[in-house]
Design an enzyme around this catalytic site. Structure first.
Site, mmCIF file in Angstrom:
data_model
loop_
_atom_site.group_PDB
_atom_site.id
_atom_site.type_symbol
_atom_site.label_atom_id
_atom_site.label_comp_id
_atom_site.label_asym_id
_atom_site.label_seq_id
_atom_site.Cartn_x
_atom_site.Cartn_y
_atom_site.Cartn_z
ATOM 1 N N ASP A 225 49.978 -62.148 -33.737
ATOM 2 C CA ASP A 225 49.410 -60.943 -33.138
ATOM 3 C C ASP A 225 50.059 -59.696 -33.740
ATOM 4 O O ASP A 225 51.288 -59.621 -33.852
ATOM 5 C CB ASP A 225 49.669 -60.984 -31.622
ATOM 6 C CG ASP A 225 49.070 -59.800 -30.901
ATOM 7 O OD1 ASP A 225 47.834 -59.760 -30.781
ATOM 8 O OD2 ASP A 225 49.831 -58.907 -30.465
ATOM 9 N N GLU A 290 44.056 -54.640 -42.292
ATOM 10 C CA GLU A 290 44.426 -53.972 -43.531
ATOM 11 C C GLU A 290 43.237 -53.190 -44.081
ATOM 12 O O GLU A 290 42.146 -53.726 -44.215
ATOM 13 C CB GLU A 290 44.896 -55.014 -44.550
ATOM 14 C CG GLU A 290 46.059 -55.862 -44.069
ATOM 15 C CD GLU A 290 47.306 -55.041 -43.787
ATOM 16 O OE1 GLU A 290 47.382 -53.895 -44.249
ATOM 17 O OE2 GLU A 290 48.196 -55.548 -43.077
HETATM 18 C C1 NOJ Z 1 45.960 -57.623 -30.609
HETATM 19 C C2 NOJ Z 1 45.278 -58.475 -29.583
HETATM 20 O O1 NOJ Z 1 44.190 -59.130 -30.172
HETATM 21 C C3 NOJ Z 1 44.872 -57.553 -28.468
HETATM 22 O O2 NOJ Z 1 44.033 -58.195 -27.541
HETATM 23 C C4 NOJ Z 1 46.128 -57.036 -27.810
HETATM 24 O O3 NOJ Z 1 45.765 -56.100 -26.829
HETATM 25 C C5 NOJ Z 1 47.037 -56.356 -28.839
HETATM 26 N N1 NOJ Z 1 47.165 -57.097 -30.057
HETATM 27 C C6 NOJ Z 1 48.424 -56.195 -28.287
HETATM 28 O O4 NOJ Z 1 49.087 -57.430 -28.227
#
Ligand code: NOJ
Length: 576
Positions: A225, A290
């Site tokens: 993530d 990116e």
């Molecule tokens: C990306 C995740 O896909 C999203 O759902 C989340 O809110 C943010 N990262 C923070 O972790």
């Protein structure tokens, strides 16, 4: 004895033949290169205990469906204990399961059952931040001298305000003042998601130990993530402003000093070494949007020693049906300087579903099939999002009071949040809950009325449904050697409407030609001038053309010098 041995040998040879036929992947190929990964948002997939929230046992119950659909791995978004401010992306314990999703025993049972179905399980790991309820942060905020203070990013304010102009992705300042100790802490996302300080070696060790914990449980890899955001500028320089304002009313900003810092790659290299030390080739998938192919390429690592599969956000974010745009981006990733393996997706839990995003409001059903072909037939690993295979719609809340995702409240009405793409999976026509949970239960998000006709049960029985179209393509994706391990070549590069490409098998055998009419005009196209096709057949031209699949009724013989393809039509041909 001799004849018994010979018989056994013969059996082995035949078995090897059968296996080779079943799986045309090349020997020694890595599993993830041939995989389609299916994203499960656990809250919304299947509720097994009728509390209105999906859970692990629910996922397990649906493995037969997933196997039959034809995917290879599931990526499950976070199921760890969490206050659920960001629905799991705010983790308070990385080594356990949130009771609302089940227990560690349930997880172990899921792993076992997934293995029995020959499906892999990919975990979502949040390295950038924890929940503010994580014991580490609780300690860290308890005093300026606490040993965990430096595990997060704490700074003094400046001129009566935050330390600098850094902004949260979810709106407003990325700094929150903690009155107890009089300092600000940094959070790229919600206030309740403080960023870890990856410059502290103890943090790195603690997070790597967590990664090991899950690898030891046999997971097939991780979706990382927000991984490009691990580091911030040590000099704390202000980010440059861009013209205009965002949905939250803040000035637009370029996250120059909080995103994509070079130090990220040291961590990725070490992570890769760690996963490579485990059997079964676990995979790393990076969530990092990116902006250019050069940036995306960096995620593979200078020596292909970082992430195997960086998610291609450029392709995911085209947001319009445009043959020239898709052609250019697919070409770019095909020729990426790192020679990395492409990874495509169009929908996930953070953006409106592809059915609405690419649909024109009239031909959405045809367009959904076209998008399925665009997603599943090029060279690469594909990621699907639960429900895209039945054409689930984005169903935003109508009133601010109903919004669950906090950004939908901060940004209302411009930004309605992400609830719309997270509504429960639609299994049956039985309303109000479409088989997601019992009819008398209030699910955590309402099931859209469209579920009455758009659901797995109904579409399974309709020959021409989107679900059956997906199934056919997924099957082809795993059985046609050209689609499993073939090259990718752009055809008719100047066509403004029809995006066409050819997949050619590594050895001899039939090629697969895909033609996608992204326009609202019926078109007649020709591949007569294509050099790639001329080199096929014995007389210097393709001799045998078969319709493998089309999104519209068609039959008879197809001649490559004159093909009629209707508006938004998708055509898949076998060419020998
Ligand atoms: C990306 C995740 O896909 C999203 O759902 C989340 O809110 C943010 N990262 C923070 O972790």
């Amino acid at each position: 004895m001799r004849s018994a041995l010979a018989a056994a040998f013969f059996c082995l040879i035949s078995l090897a033949g059968v296996l080779a036929q079943q799986s045309p992947a090349q020997d020694g190929d890595l599993w993830w290169k041939h995989a389609v990964v299916y994203e499960v948002y656990p809250r919304s997939f299947q509720d097994s205990n009728n509390d209105g929230v999906g859970d692990i046992r629910g996922i397990e119950r649906r493995l037969d469906y997933l196997k039959d659909l034809g995917i290879d791995a599931i990526w499950i978004t976070p199921m760890y204990p969490s206050p659920q401010v960001d629905f799991g992306y705010d983790i308070s314990d990385y080594r356990a399961i949130d009771p609302q999703y089940g227990s560690m025993e349930d997880f172990d049972a899921l792993m076992k059952s997934a293995k029995a179905h020959d499906l892999r399980v990919i975990m979502d790991i949040v390295l950038n931040h924890t929940s503010d309820q994580h014991p580490w942060f609780k300690e860290s905020r308890s005093s300026r001298t606490n040993p965990k203070r430096d595990w997060y990013i704490w700074r003094d304010g400046k001129n009566g305000g935050p330390p600098n102009n850094w902004q949260s992705w979810f709106g407003h300042s990325a700094w929150t003042l903690d009155p107890a100790t009089g300092q600000y802490y940094y959070h790229y996302f919600y206030t309740q998601q403080p960023d870890l300080n990856w410059r502290n070696p103890e943090v790195r060790k603690a997070m790597f130990d967590i990664v090991k914990f899950w690898l030891d449980k046999g997971v097939a890899g991780f979706r990382l993530d927000a991984v490009s955001r691990l580091f911030e500028d040590p000099q704390m320089r202000d980010d440059p402003y861009l013209p205009g304002y965002n949905a939250y009313g803040d000035r637009n900003i370029q996250h120059k000093f909080t995103d994509d810092l070079p130090e990220v790659h040291d961590v990725l290299r070490d992570l890769r070494k760690l996963v490579d030390s485990y059997p079964g080739h676990p995979v790393l998938i990076s969530e990092a949007d990116e902006p250019t192919i050069a940036d995306l390429s960096k995620m593979y690592g200078a020596h292909n020693d970082e992430v195997q599969l960086p998610m291609d956000f450029q392709i995911a974010d085209v947001n319009q049906l445009s043959a020239p745009k898709f052609r250019k981006l697919f070409e770019e990733v095909e020729n990426n300087p790192a020679h990395g393996w492409p990874e495509y997706f169009f929908s996930n839990h953070d953006q409106p579903r592809q059915w609405d995003r690419y649909g024109d409001g009239v031909h959405n059903d045809q367009i959904a099939k076209l998008m399925a072909a665009l997603e599943l037939l090029p060279r690469g690993t594909q990621q699907m999002y639960y429900g895209e295979e039945i054409g689930m719609r984005t169903t935003d809340p109508k009133r601010i009071e109903d919004v669950r995702d906090p950004i939908g409240r901060t940004g209302w009405p411009k930004e309605k949040g992400r609830d719309g793409e997270r509504t429960p999976m639609q299994w049956t026509p039985e309303m109000p809950n479409a088989g997601f949970t019992a009819p008398n239960v209030k699910p955590w998000l309402p099931v859209p009325p469209s579920a009455k006709t758009i659901n797995v049960q109904v579409e399974s029985g309709q020959f021409e449904s989107l679900l059956n179209f997906y199934k056919a393509l997924l099957k082809m994706r795993h059985t046609e050697p050209a689609l499993v391990s073939g090259d990718y070549v752009t055809l008719n590069p100047d066509d403004p409407d029809v995006f066409s490409f050819l997949r050619t098998p590594p050895n001899s055998g039939r090629s697969v030609l895909v033609a996608l009419n992204m326009s609202s005009r019926n078109r007649t196209i020709s591949f007569a001038a294509s050099e790639s096709l001329k080199t096929r057949g014995s007389k210097g031209q393709a001799t045998h053309v078969t319709i493998l699949k089309s999104s519209y009724p068609t039959s008879g013989t197809v001649k490559l010098d004159q093909i009629d393809i209707p508006a938004f039509g998708a055509l898949v041909l076998g060419v020998e």
